[in-house]
Scaffold this motif. Structure first.
Motif, PDB file in Angstrom:
ATOM      1  N   ILE A  33       2.505   1.772  -3.470  1.00 31.38           N
ATOM      2  CA  ILE A  33       1.557   2.303  -4.459  1.00 31.38           C
ATOM      3  C   ILE A  33       1.344   3.794  -4.232  1.00 31.38           C
ATOM      4  N   ASN A  34       1.182   4.202  -2.978  1.00 29.10           N
ATOM      5  CA  ASN A  34       0.968   5.621  -2.666  1.00 29.10           C
ATOM      6  C   ASN A  34       2.190   6.470  -3.024  1.00 29.10           C
ATOM      7  N   ALA A  68       2.461   6.749  -6.885  1.00 28.49           N
ATOM      8  CA  ALA A  68       1.461   7.668  -7.428  1.00 28.49           C
ATOM      9  C   ALA A  68       1.846   9.120  -7.141  1.00 28.49           C
ATOM     10  N   LYS A  69       2.357   9.380  -5.967  1.00 31.61           N
ATOM     11  CA  LYS A  69       2.747  10.744  -5.605  1.00 31.61           C
ATOM     12  C   LYS A  69       3.926  11.220  -6.456  1.00 31.61           C
ATOM     13  N   LYS A 103      -3.197   9.284 -10.159  1.00 30.18           N
ATOM     14  CA  LYS A 103      -4.135   8.826  -9.132  1.00 30.18           C
ATOM     15  C   LYS A 103      -4.622   7.427  -9.465  1.00 30.18           C
ATOM     16  N   LYS A 109      -7.850   2.115  -5.449  1.00 32.53           N
ATOM     17  CA  LYS A 109      -7.319   0.864  -4.900  1.00 32.53           C
ATOM     18  C   LYS A 109      -8.459   0.043  -4.307  1.00 32.53           C
ATOM     19  N   ILE A 136       0.841  -1.203   0.000  1.00 31.76           N
ATOM     20  CA  ILE A 136       0.000   0.000   0.000  1.00 31.76           C
ATOM     21  C   ILE A 136       0.875   1.253   0.000  1.00 31.76           C
ATOM     22  N   ASP A 137       1.924   1.249   0.837  1.00 33.57           N
ATOM     23  CA  ASP A 137       2.840   2.393   0.881  1.00 33.57           C
ATOM     24  C   ASP A 137       3.545   2.586  -0.456  1.00 33.57           C
TER      25      ASP A 137
END
Length: 92
Positions: free
Chosen positions: A66-67, A70-71, A76, A79, A63-64
């Motif tokens: 992917i975030n 994206a940043k 965007k 999920k 999850i981290d």
């Protein structure tokens, strides 16, 4: 005397060592790769396309990753957590 605080990348265990260098293994899970993070491949998706990324050992790491991806890219994702992994859909 130097005191180091070490944290295992696999099991998140923290310990203090009085040595001037890093430990060879994690005292909790006994891995010698305690200071190496797992590489996660996130494909470059077109807008509107979906894919499922399988779970690594630590689901929070995915999850981290992917975030952060994206940043950095300025895009965007939507999920959705599934049993086999995280389904991502690019929306911008």
């Amino acid at each position: 005397m130097n005191i180091l605080i070490c944290r295992c990348a696999r099991c998140k265990h923290e310990w203090i060592t009085k040595r001037s260098y890093n430990s060879k293994i994690c005292p909790n899970c006994l891995t010698k790769f305690w200071n190496r993070y797992t590489s996660i491949y996130i494909p470059d998706l077109e807008i509107g396309s979906k894919t499922v990324i399988g779970w690594p050992r630590n689901e929070y790491l995915l999850i981290d990753a992917i975030n952060i991806y994206a940043k950095r890219k300025g895009i965007k994702f939507i999920k959705a957590v599934k049993k086999e992994g995280v389904e991502i859909e690019r929306i911008s």
